[in-house]
Design a protein around this motif. Structure first.
Motif, PDB file in Angstrom:
ATOM      1  N   GLU A 125      -7.752  -0.176 -11.708  1.00 50.23           N
ATOM      2  CA  GLU A 125      -8.880   0.527 -11.081  1.00 50.23           C
ATOM      3  C   GLU A 125     -10.216  -0.014 -11.579  1.00 50.23           C
ATOM      4  OE1 GLU A 125      -8.728   4.676 -12.019  1.00 50.23           O
ATOM      5  OE2 GLU A 125      -7.185   5.030 -10.488  1.00 50.23           O
ATOM      6  N   LYS A 177       0.792  -3.617  -5.932  1.00 50.80           N
ATOM      7  CA  LYS A 177       0.526  -2.549  -4.987  1.00 50.80           C
ATOM      8  C   LYS A 177      -0.838  -2.730  -4.323  1.00 50.80           C
ATOM      9  CE  LYS A 177       1.341   1.175  -6.978  1.00 50.80           C
ATOM     10  NZ  LYS A 177       1.353   2.455  -7.676  1.00 50.80           N
ATOM     11  N   HIS A 178      -1.756  -3.321  -5.057  1.00 50.97           N
ATOM     12  CA  HIS A 178      -3.095  -3.519  -4.512  1.00 50.97           C
ATOM     13  C   HIS A 178      -3.253  -4.907  -3.881  1.00 50.97           C
ATOM     14  CE1 HIS A 178      -5.063   0.145  -5.992  1.00 50.97           C
ATOM     15  NE2 HIS A 178      -4.187   0.071  -6.968  1.00 50.97           N
ATOM     16  N   LYS A 183       2.033   3.367 -18.189  1.00 49.76           N
ATOM     17  CA  LYS A 183       2.022   3.459 -16.738  1.00 49.76           C
ATOM     18  C   LYS A 183       0.618   3.823 -16.241  1.00 49.76           C
ATOM     19  CE  LYS A 183       4.874   2.965 -13.398  1.00 49.76           C
ATOM     20  NZ  LYS A 183       5.847   1.868 -13.383  1.00 49.76           N
ATOM     21  N   SER A 184       0.089   4.899 -16.748  1.00 50.53           N
ATOM     22  CA  SER A 184      -1.227   5.278 -16.238  1.00 50.53           C
ATOM     23  C   SER A 184      -2.297   4.367 -16.813  1.00 50.53           C
ATOM     24  CB  SER A 184      -1.526   6.748 -16.503  1.00 50.53           C
ATOM     25  OG  SER A 184      -1.358   7.054 -17.842  1.00 50.53           O
ATOM     26  N   THR A 230      -2.563   1.622 -14.375  1.00 48.52           N
ATOM     27  CA  THR A 230      -3.280   2.082 -13.188  1.00 48.52           C
ATOM     28  C   THR A 230      -4.775   2.096 -13.427  1.00 48.52           C
ATOM     29  OG1 THR A 230      -1.410   3.521 -12.732  1.00 48.52           O
ATOM     30  CG2 THR A 230      -3.416   3.923 -11.486  1.00 48.52           C
ATOM     31  N   VAL A 273       1.369  -2.392 -10.575  1.00 51.80           N
ATOM     32  CA  VAL A 273       0.145  -1.838 -10.006  1.00 51.80           C
ATOM     33  C   VAL A 273      -0.644  -2.897  -9.250  1.00 51.80           C
ATOM     34  CG1 VAL A 273      -1.974  -0.601 -10.501  1.00 51.80           C
ATOM     35  CG2 VAL A 273       0.041  -0.182 -11.890  1.00 51.80           C
TER      36      VAL A 273
END
Lengths: 340, 340
Positions: free
Chosen positions: B311, B99-100, B303-304, B307, B96
């Motif tokens: 965030e 990705k950012h 996984k979440s 995320t 994650v």
DNA sequence: GGTTTATTTGCAATCGTTTGCATTATAGGG
DNA sequence: CCCTATAATGCAAACGATTGCAAATAAACC
């Protein structure tokens, strides 16, 4: 908020009534500076909770004190980033690197568009690169090597390469594993793994050598090609048995995860381990001994591997050349192979 | 060697016959620069294999694009750095973060002398900190929080704290697990884990609530305190049975590793799972379904979770305040609990 | 006490990007 | 063709630590 007026070297210097160079040296315990001054300044720094701006010192010294560790996964297969063995290596590396004052920047191979040397070294994100796993293609690795960047890779050290690779003697490990099965009177031994994968192909060789060493015939039908994941192993074993019945009495698995996947498939069909089928793994992950029956496997010594890898990398930092080195393996006998 | 005359922005600028500022902007695709010039310079950069010196840009922008991930292990227990669940979280975070556009700096809690904010943030080694695991003491974490550094911790989100913690609803998870055992007619349910550990104590509460919810009496003798490792679980279960016999018919394990250790001990004594003793774990690590019998467990959605954690961290980078958030858990029913 | 030598400290340039502001080129309008 | 508005580029000052060299201070010696 606390970042507003971060204390800098210059600030500290003013507080102490000395120059920045003096403070800089004092904090590094440089004997150029009088012992008393050093002590005084160090105390002051501690009192004010001072910490160096590492970005600035990187820029100036051209040294990051960071090592990039790249998990080199094949894009297609999903030997996921959560493979316990790989992560164990990462963990061990972290320990050793820390001990030498280096930090570990973790990456997977999907990041950093192919040109690792450029991305990590030229951009001064890291001083060196450790690649875990040779995967099926060594292109990217060779590119790094060619760039001259400090590099060590975990893989198969016995095959010639232009860079330092440390790893187990895979051929030997697999040879011993297969021999062990043969001594336990297995005569129809299945090799489960991916023969195209660098390290695994060495294990494949060891398997073959063990057979011929015992005057057993190598039969390509006893090679079950599958990814290095328990899931794939589980499915492939299931399929094979479904298609051809139980035509083997031993399994040389290319990794513990593969072995565990295979065992699951066997158990579900009420095939007894080890009496019906004996099995030996590779890696010796923590889980291996927890399984029932406890998995006989070829242990890779990740602890000393990590130590050696870091050593080889540090050598390169000192402009010395690094070699490939083989780390010892040992067959751990547990309960998944029948008594001979 | 290739580092001798590393191409810099200034060098590129000279090659192109423009100023460094123009190149800098062009490479960032800044619309201030004419489209054609941008394209030309980008092409040139690509041709010369140019890469920005990240140390310099860090210094200038005061931003590292790095997040420090700290494995917060208790020093005494050896819930080692190779705990599969923890490492799974690290892996997911890595994905994650990448990705950012952030990199992951991995650390264990032993590094960085207690003062994490100082070590990572003030020294501009990282922009933010993610701590995995609250452990038994939250001192160090609170110190970071107090410093105002961007921080997210993986732990138990239901207990109040001054910082953002994301994690599963441990109390509920454990409640469901225990309920599940009760529904399977277990009446003497052992809780195995470390009630003093932040998240685990919540699981302990859930266990108790489930009992009372079913009008079963809570009996402190049915609490087996042990570390979050399979090894310790194995030993403690062994000892207990040796001392008191098989006085339980169900186990609520505080993690899958604990469950697996317990199962090993039971199997060695030929205690059947699930008919003699049913057991449910927590985490749902990859191994859980490979075991025999496949482990019924409370799944944490890493996984979440990853995320969400990222965030929440990004929010703080933007000066927004972050909250604690609960991620869903689900009971995965497999074979280690008998049919009701 | 003067001169040399050793010890401590400070000066100032440097590492390579980024960015506010000034400047120059281009276009638009009358 | 000049003047203004806009677009495109360049100047130069940061960011904060490090370090070769010079300077100042202290010690040592005759």
């Amino acid at each position: 908020m606390s970042n507003e007026n971060k204390l800098t070297l210059a600030g500290l210097a003013k507080l102490a009534g000395v120059s920045t160079s003096t403070v800089s040296r004092a904090l590094k315990d440089n004997p150029l500076i009088k012992k008393e001054t050093r002590d005084r300044l160090q105390a002051l720094a501690a009192e004010y909770n001072f910490s160096l701006n590492h970005a600035a010192s990187r820029l100036r010294t051209q040294k990051t004190n960071v090592v990039a560790v790249i998990l080199n996964l094949d894009d297609e297969t999903d030997q996921s980033i959560s493979d316990p063995f790989l992560l164990k290596v990462v963990g061990d590396l972290n320990q050793v690197l820390n001990k030498h004052g280096y930090e570990l920047l973790l990456s997977n191979s999907l990041m950093a568009n192919d040109d690792w040397a450029n991305y990590y070294i030229s951009s001064s994100r890291a001083d060196g690169i450790i690649v875990i796993g040779q995967g099926k293609s060594t292109q990217k690795i060779e590119k790094v090597a060619k760039s001259g960047a400090p590099l060590v890779v975990w893989g198969d050290p016995t095959t010639a390469s232009g860079y330092s690779v440390v790893g187990s003697n895979n051929e030997l490990g697999s040879f011993l594993a297969t021999k062990h099965l043969i001594e336990a009177n297995c005569r129809n031994i299945l090799f489960v793994g991916d023969p195209e994968h660098a390290e695994m192909s060495e294990r494949y060789k060891g398997y073959k050598r063990a057979l011929s060493d015992s005057s057993l015939e190598f039969n390509p039908n006893f090679t079950l090609s599958c990814d290095i994941t328990s899931k794939d192993a589980y499915e492939k074993i299931n399929d094979t048995i479904l298609a051809k019945g139980l035509f083997f009495d031993g399994i040389v698995a290319t990794s513990d995860m593969v072995a565990l996947g295979a065992m699951k498939a066997l158990k579900e069909r009420y095939i007894n381990i080890p009496s019906d089928v004996s099995i030996v793994g590779f890696d010796d992950i923590a889980m291996a001994e927890l399984f029932h029956p406890a998995l006989t496997t070829v242990q890779q010594d990740t602890k000393s591997a990590a130590t050696i890898m870091v050593e080889q990398l540090l050598k390169q930092f000192k402009q010395q050349s690094a070699d490939s080195v083989v780390v010892d393996i040992t067959l751990i006998e547990r309960k998944s192979v029948r008594e001979s």
